[in-house]
Design a protein around this motif. Structure first.
Motif, PDB file in Angstrom:
ATOM      1  N   ARG A  19       0.858  -1.184   0.000  1.00  0.00           N
ATOM      2  CA  ARG A  19       0.000   0.000   0.000  1.00  0.00           C
ATOM      3  C   ARG A  19       0.893   1.232   0.000  1.00  0.00           C
ATOM      4  NH1 ARG A  19      -5.283   1.294   1.432  1.00  0.00           N
ATOM      5  NH2 ARG A  19      -5.604   3.286   2.511  1.00  0.00           N
ATOM      6  N   LEU A  20       0.790   2.011  -1.057  1.00  0.00           N
ATOM      7  CA  LEU A  20       1.535   3.257  -1.151  1.00  0.00           C
ATOM      8  C   LEU A  20       0.658   4.412  -0.703  1.00  0.00           C
ATOM      9  CD1 LEU A  20       3.271   2.831  -4.640  1.00  0.00           C
ATOM     10  CD2 LEU A  20       4.013   1.997  -2.396  1.00  0.00           C
ATOM     11  N   SER A  21       1.292   5.413  -0.141  1.00  0.00           N
ATOM     12  CA  SER A  21       0.569   6.593   0.304  1.00  0.00           C
ATOM     13  C   SER A  21       1.234   7.844  -0.243  1.00  0.00           C
ATOM     14  CB  SER A  21       0.529   6.636   1.829  1.00  0.00           C
ATOM     15  OG  SER A  21      -0.241   7.725   2.279  1.00  0.00           O
ATOM     16  N   CYS A  22       0.423   8.807  -0.634  1.00  0.00           N
ATOM     17  CA  CYS A  22       0.905  10.102  -1.123  1.00  0.00           C
ATOM     18  C   CYS A  22       0.285  11.180  -0.244  1.00  0.00           C
ATOM     19  CB  CYS A  22       0.508  10.301  -2.576  1.00  0.00           C
ATOM     20  SG  CYS A  22       0.874  11.946  -3.240  1.00  0.00           S
ATOM     21  N   GLU A  23       1.103  11.818   0.554  1.00  0.00           N
ATOM     22  CA  GLU A  23       0.618  12.878   1.430  1.00  0.00           C
ATOM     23  C   GLU A  23       0.813  14.220   0.740  1.00  0.00           C
ATOM     24  OE1 GLU A  23       2.366  12.937   5.297  1.00  0.00           O
ATOM     25  OE2 GLU A  23       1.227  14.688   5.955  1.00  0.00           O
ATOM     26  N   SER A  25       0.402  18.493   0.693  1.00  0.00           N
ATOM     27  CA  SER A  25       0.290  19.713   1.477  1.00  0.00           C
ATOM     28  C   SER A  25       0.256  20.896   0.519  1.00  0.00           C
ATOM     29  CB  SER A  25       1.441  19.855   2.473  1.00  0.00           C
ATOM     30  OG  SER A  25       2.678  19.845   1.802  1.00  0.00           O
ATOM     31  N   GLY A  26      -0.403  21.953   0.955  1.00  0.00           N
ATOM     32  CA  GLY A  26      -0.527  23.128   0.108  1.00  0.00           C
ATOM     33  C   GLY A  26      -1.832  23.201  -0.658  1.00  0.00           C
ATOM     34  N   ARG A  27      -2.522  22.058  -0.765  1.00  0.00           N
ATOM     35  CA  ARG A  27      -3.821  22.022  -1.438  1.00  0.00           C
ATOM     36  C   ARG A  27      -4.557  20.765  -0.988  1.00  0.00           C
ATOM     37  NH1 ARG A  27      -3.447  22.844  -7.662  1.00  0.00           N
ATOM     38  NH2 ARG A  27      -2.770  24.881  -6.905  1.00  0.00           N
ATOM     39  N   SER A  28      -5.873  20.877  -0.892  1.00  0.00           N
ATOM     40  CA  SER A  28      -6.677  19.701  -0.553  1.00  0.00           C
ATOM     41  C   SER A  28      -6.662  18.703  -1.706  1.00  0.00           C
ATOM     42  CB  SER A  28      -8.120  20.130  -0.272  1.00  0.00           C
ATOM     43  OG  SER A  28      -8.972  19.014  -0.224  1.00  0.00           O
ATOM     44  N   VAL A  29      -6.598  17.415  -1.371  1.00  0.00           N
ATOM     45  CA  VAL A  29      -6.614  16.390  -2.420  1.00  0.00           C
ATOM     46  C   VAL A  29      -7.959  16.348  -3.142  1.00  0.00           C
ATOM     47  CG1 VAL A  29      -4.829  14.953  -1.385  1.00  0.00           C
ATOM     48  CG2 VAL A  29      -7.235  14.592  -0.738  1.00  0.00           C
ATOM     49  N   ARG A  30      -8.984  16.964  -2.564  1.00  0.00           N
ATOM     50  CA  ARG A  30     -10.278  17.051  -3.241  1.00  0.00           C
ATOM     51  C   ARG A  30     -10.270  18.115  -4.336  1.00  0.00           C
ATOM     52  NH1 ARG A  30     -14.141  17.986   1.813  1.00  0.00           N
ATOM     53  NH2 ARG A  30     -12.344  19.289   2.320  1.00  0.00           N
ATOM     54  N   ALA A  31      -9.330  19.045  -4.219  1.00  0.00           N
ATOM     55  CA  ALA A  31      -9.316  20.202  -5.124  1.00  0.00           C
ATOM     56  C   ALA A  31      -8.349  20.029  -6.291  1.00  0.00           C
ATOM     57  CB  ALA A  31      -8.952  21.457  -4.350  1.00  0.00           C
ATOM     58  N   THR A  32      -7.701  18.886  -6.368  1.00  0.00           N
ATOM     59  CA  THR A  32      -6.736  18.657  -7.437  1.00  0.00           C
ATOM     60  C   THR A  32      -6.798  17.199  -7.859  1.00  0.00           C
ATOM     61  OG1 THR A  32      -4.407  18.904  -8.047  1.00  0.00           O
ATOM     62  CG2 THR A  32      -4.861  18.148  -5.813  1.00  0.00           C
ATOM     63  N   THR A  33      -6.349  16.909  -9.039  1.00  0.00           N
ATOM     64  CA  THR A  33      -6.250  15.523  -9.503  1.00  0.00           C
ATOM     65  C   THR A  33      -4.894  14.967  -9.092  1.00  0.00           C
ATOM     66  OG1 THR A  33      -7.721  15.888 -11.377  1.00  0.00           O
ATOM     67  CG2 THR A  33      -6.151  14.054 -11.535  1.00  0.00           C
ATOM     68  N   ILE A  34      -4.929  13.902  -8.324  1.00  0.00           N
ATOM     69  CA  ILE A  34      -3.698  13.226  -7.890  1.00  0.00           C
ATOM     70  C   ILE A  34      -3.607  11.894  -8.628  1.00  0.00           C
ATOM     71  CG2 ILE A  34      -2.425  12.219  -5.993  1.00  0.00           C
ATOM     72  CD1 ILE A  34      -2.553  15.131  -5.601  1.00  0.00           C
ATOM     73  N   ALA A  35      -2.459  11.641  -9.203  1.00  0.00           N
ATOM     74  CA  ALA A  35      -2.247  10.395  -9.939  1.00  0.00           C
ATOM     75  C   ALA A  35      -1.008   9.681  -9.430  1.00  0.00           C
ATOM     76  CB  ALA A  35      -2.096  10.690 -11.424  1.00  0.00           C
ATOM     77  N   ARG A  72      -8.875   7.968  -1.886  1.00  0.00           N
ATOM     78  CA  ARG A  72      -8.552   9.286  -1.348  1.00  0.00           C
ATOM     79  C   ARG A  72      -9.021   9.368   0.091  1.00  0.00           C
ATOM     80  NH1 ARG A  72     -11.016  13.693  -5.125  1.00  0.00           N
ATOM     81  NH2 ARG A  72     -12.895  13.149  -3.954  1.00  0.00           N
ATOM     82  N   ASP A  73      -8.159   9.838   0.977  1.00  0.00           N
ATOM     83  CA  ASP A  73      -8.508  10.050   2.383  1.00  0.00           C
ATOM     84  C   ASP A  73      -8.509  11.549   2.621  1.00  0.00           C
ATOM     85  OD1 ASP A  73      -8.533  10.375   5.170  1.00  0.00           O
ATOM     86  OD2 ASP A  73      -7.477   8.504   5.508  1.00  0.00           O
ATOM     87  N   ASN A  74      -9.695  12.134   2.599  1.00  0.00           N
ATOM     88  CA  ASN A  74      -9.789  13.586   2.717  1.00  0.00           C
ATOM     89  C   ASN A  74      -9.320  14.082   4.079  1.00  0.00           C
ATOM     90  OD1 ASN A  74     -10.848  13.715   0.115  1.00  0.00           O
ATOM     91  ND2 ASN A  74     -12.953  13.511   0.851  1.00  0.00           N
ATOM     92  N   ALA A  75      -9.579  13.323   5.119  1.00  0.00           N
ATOM     93  CA  ALA A  75      -9.195  13.740   6.470  1.00  0.00           C
ATOM     94  C   ALA A  75      -7.672  13.802   6.621  1.00  0.00           C
ATOM     95  CB  ALA A  75      -9.797  12.794   7.495  1.00  0.00           C
ATOM     96  N   GLN A  76      -6.975  12.837   6.016  1.00  0.00           N
ATOM     97  CA  GLN A  76      -5.511  12.790   6.106  1.00  0.00           C
ATOM     98  C   GLN A  76      -4.844  13.549   4.961  1.00  0.00           C
ATOM     99  OE1 GLN A  76      -3.830  11.402   8.660  1.00  0.00           O
ATOM    100  NE2 GLN A  76      -5.821  10.955   9.609  1.00  0.00           N
ATOM    101  N   ASN A  77      -5.665  13.982   3.995  1.00  0.00           N
ATOM    102  CA  ASN A  77      -5.160  14.658   2.792  1.00  0.00           C
ATOM    103  C   ASN A  77      -4.135  13.787   2.057  1.00  0.00           C
ATOM    104  OD1 ASN A  77      -5.848  17.018   1.318  1.00  0.00           O
ATOM    105  ND2 ASN A  77      -3.790  17.828   1.657  1.00  0.00           N
ATOM    106  N   THR A  78      -4.503  12.521   1.891  1.00  0.00           N
ATOM    107  CA  THR A  78      -3.630  11.571   1.206  1.00  0.00           C
ATOM    108  C   THR A  78      -4.392  10.866   0.084  1.00  0.00           C
ATOM    109  OG1 THR A  78      -4.196   9.789   2.740  1.00  0.00           O
ATOM    110  CG2 THR A  78      -2.255  11.126   3.272  1.00  0.00           C
TER     111      THR A  78
END
Length: 125
Positions: A19-23, A25-35, A72-78
């Motif tokens: 399980r990989l995690s991407c943390e 910062s600087g922007r909510s993961v809900r507000a950007t596309t993370i790949a 996506r974990d919005n609470a952890q921003n990951t």
């Protein structure tokens, strides 16, 4: 400015899971596309999976569909990548990246503005 830090890479046997995690910062993961992208040894960087910010849908490369799950974990921003049934062909440096680009470009390396430093995944036969 978005900062991304990956973790979770390791050495695992074929058939195993990671399980990989991407943390972010600087922007909510809900507000950007993370790949997630990966770069196998001696090869170009390739798309793995993403959650598109516009519709919150997940998209996968054919090579990982059914084995990998992005979440996506919005609470952890990951943004996490659960990888099951790993094979030696999954060996690569895995990167997370961020973009506010359009849906048609989400599988394209050049569409992403911010990148993490990468985490090594090695799958032994």
């Amino acid at each position: 400015q978005v900062q991304l830090v990956e973790s979770g890479g390791d050495l695992v046997q074929a058939g195993g899971s990671l399980r990989l995690s991407c943390e972010a910062s600087g922007r909510s993961v809900r507000a950007t596309t993370i790949a997630w992208f990966r770069q196998p040894p001696g090869k170009e960087r390739e798309f793995v999976a993403t959650i598109y910010r516009g519709n919150s849908h997940s998209y996968y490369a054919d090579s990982v569909k059914g084995r990998f799950t992005i979440s996506r974990d919005n609470a952890q921003n990951t943004v996490n990548l659960q990888m099951n049934s790993l094979t030696p062909e999954d060996t690569a440096v895995y990167y997370c990246a961020s973009t506010n680009g359009v849906l048609s470009a989400i599988r394209t390396v050049s569409a992403y503005n911010y990148w993490g430093q990468g985490t090594q995944v090695t799958v032994s036969a």
